[in-house]
Design a protein around this motif. Structure first.
Motif, short mmCIF file in Angstrom:
data_model
loop_
_atom_site.label_atom_id
_atom_site.label_comp_id
_atom_site.label_asym_id
_atom_site.label_seq_id
_atom_site.Cartn_x
_atom_site.Cartn_y
_atom_site.Cartn_z
N UNK A 75 0.84 -1.20 0.00
CA UNK A 75 0.00 0.00 0.00
C UNK A 75 0.87 1.25 0.00
N UNK A 76 1.94 1.23 0.78
CA UNK A 76 2.85 2.38 0.82
C UNK A 76 3.46 2.62 -0.57
N UNK A 77 3.89 1.55 -1.22
CA UNK A 77 4.46 1.68 -2.55
C UNK A 77 3.43 2.20 -3.55
N UNK A 78 2.20 1.69 -3.45
CA UNK A 78 1.14 2.13 -4.36
C UNK A 78 0.85 3.61 -4.19
N UNK A 79 0.77 4.07 -2.94
CA UNK A 79 0.50 5.48 -2.69
C UNK A 79 1.64 6.35 -3.21
N UNK A 80 2.86 5.90 -3.01
CA UNK A 80 4.02 6.67 -3.45
C UNK A 80 4.03 6.81 -4.97
N UNK A 81 3.65 5.76 -5.68
CA UNK A 81 3.69 5.78 -7.15
C UNK A 81 2.47 6.44 -7.76
N UNK A 82 1.49 6.79 -6.94
CA UNK A 82 0.24 7.35 -7.46
C UNK A 82 -0.09 8.68 -6.80
N UNK A 83 0.88 9.32 -6.21
CA UNK A 83 0.64 10.56 -5.48
C UNK A 83 0.06 11.63 -6.41
N UNK A 84 -0.90 12.40 -5.86
CA UNK A 84 -1.45 13.53 -6.59
C UNK A 84 -2.77 13.27 -7.28
N UNK A 85 -3.25 12.03 -7.27
CA UNK A 85 -4.53 11.71 -7.91
C UNK A 85 -5.56 11.45 -6.82
N UNK A 86 -6.46 12.39 -6.60
CA UNK A 86 -7.43 12.27 -5.52
C UNK A 86 -8.52 11.25 -5.81
N UNK A 87 -8.60 10.78 -7.05
CA UNK A 87 -9.60 9.78 -7.41
C UNK A 87 -9.04 8.36 -7.40
N UNK A 88 -7.79 8.23 -6.97
CA UNK A 88 -7.11 6.94 -6.88
C UNK A 88 -6.63 6.76 -5.45
N UNK A 89 -7.25 5.82 -4.72
CA UNK A 89 -7.00 5.65 -3.29
C UNK A 89 -6.53 4.24 -3.00
N UNK A 90 -5.59 4.13 -2.08
CA UNK A 90 -5.10 2.82 -1.65
C UNK A 90 -5.23 2.71 -0.14
N UNK A 91 -5.76 1.57 0.33
CA UNK A 91 -5.94 1.36 1.75
C UNK A 91 -5.45 -0.03 2.14
N UNK A 92 -4.98 -0.13 3.36
CA UNK A 92 -4.59 -1.42 3.93
C UNK A 92 -5.86 -2.13 4.37
N UNK A 93 -6.06 -3.35 3.91
CA UNK A 93 -7.28 -4.07 4.28
C UNK A 93 -7.23 -5.52 3.88
N UNK A 94 -8.16 -6.26 4.42
CA UNK A 94 -8.27 -7.71 4.24
C UNK A 94 -9.42 -8.01 3.30
N UNK A 95 -9.20 -8.90 2.35
CA UNK A 95 -10.25 -9.27 1.41
C UNK A 95 -11.47 -9.90 2.05
N UNK A 96 -11.34 -10.38 3.27
CA UNK A 96 -12.49 -10.95 3.97
C UNK A 96 -13.26 -9.89 4.74
N UNK A 97 -12.77 -8.66 4.78
CA UNK A 97 -13.44 -7.56 5.49
C UNK A 97 -13.10 -6.26 4.79
N UNK A 98 -13.60 -6.09 3.58
CA UNK A 98 -13.27 -4.92 2.77
C UNK A 98 -13.87 -3.65 3.37
N UNK A 99 -13.18 -2.52 3.23
CA UNK A 99 -13.73 -1.27 3.74
C UNK A 99 -15.02 -0.90 3.00
N UNK A 100 -15.97 -0.35 3.71
CA UNK A 100 -17.24 0.03 3.11
C UNK A 100 -17.15 1.48 2.67
N UNK A 101 -16.70 1.68 1.46
CA UNK A 101 -16.50 3.03 0.91
C UNK A 101 -17.35 3.24 -0.33
N UNK A 102 -18.54 2.69 -0.32
CA UNK A 102 -19.41 2.82 -1.46
C UNK A 102 -19.40 1.58 -2.33
N UNK A 103 -20.10 1.69 -3.46
CA UNK A 103 -20.25 0.57 -4.38
C UNK A 103 -19.49 0.84 -5.67
#
Length: 249
Positions: A75-103
């Protein structure tokens, strides 16, 4: 959820090992063809790694992309390589409990479902992805192919070896090694989940129109790499594509 929660050094080694002809010309080529036109759509990338596919989705016109990975370093690497795009977000999470950030309109899961440590975990992963999708949404997943025979050639066409006990039972460990100049440079461990189990659990979650398909290679891979390389791989592939849909409600 997974054995793939890489620490810093392992994450970097994995990224280097997978920056390969197979990743670029086969996996990415196939998934991007399956994803199709993303203009105006929202995309959920489960097991996003260092964000390669998520960044591509944004470049293709996706209006919102969320990448989720179990590895904080990825996630840290992804954020570093994608800095500056507010429509591209990376979060630390588990596939069995995905964050509820919309559909989302589209979900991508490349080399992640086979990291589930149990049948229940695999079922929760399918359910979590389904629950985060809009009606009519599409899932594109690349899964370990339970039909691969580790004793036969195939994966070696792309400098990969597979180790799995003969007659392995559901949930058995599988070891995959990436080679360079014939020597291992990285290893991952995942689980053996048969195709029919994937189908049952995906249907159970609510997915419809399940379809298995083979990985494809770019048109210029054959002349660059030899005419029989991809054909040899497809004679005994270790990965397979699964697509599915969320029924309109």
């Amino acid at each position: 959820m997974a054995t793939g929660a890489y620490d810093s050094s392992t994450a970097r080694a994995y990224v280097r090992a997978t920056d390969s002809v197979f990743r670029r010309d086969v996996i990415s080529h196939t998934t991007r063809a399956e994803l199709g036109d993303l203009r105006g759509l929202s995309v959920l990338d489960v097991g996003c790694g260092e964000g390669r596919d998520a960044r591509w989705a944004r470049a293709q016109g996706a209006v919102r992309v969320l990448g989720v990975d179990l590895s904080e370093e990825m996630v840290r690497m992804a954020r570093q390589r994608s800095a500056g795009d507010e429509h591209l977000t990376f979060v630390h999470g588990d596939g069995t409990a995905l964050p509820d950030t919309g559909r989302f309109d589209v979900a991508l899961a490349v080399n992640v479902l086979h990291y589930a440590l149990s049948r229940d975990s695999l079922a929760r992963m399918y359910q979590q992805v389904y629950d985060r999708m809009h009606p009519g949404g599409r899932l594109v997943a690349v899964c370990a192919d339970s039909r691969c025979d580790p004793s036969r050639p195939g994966p070696d066409a792309y400098d990969i070896t597979i180790e799995r006990p003969a007659g392995a039972e559901e949930g058995a460990e599988v070891r995959q090694r990436f080679l360079r100049d014939g020597r291992p440079v990285a290893e991952i461990v995942y689980r053996h989940w048969p195709r029919d189990l994937h189908e049952r659990l995906a249907h159970q979650a609510g997915f419809t129109h399940l379809r298995w398909s083979a990985l494809r290679c770019t048109a210029d891979t054959v002349p660059r790499r030899g005419p029989d390389r991809h054909a040899r791989y497809l004679s005994n592939p270790h990965l397979v594509v699964l697509t599915a849909r969320v029924a309109p409600r």
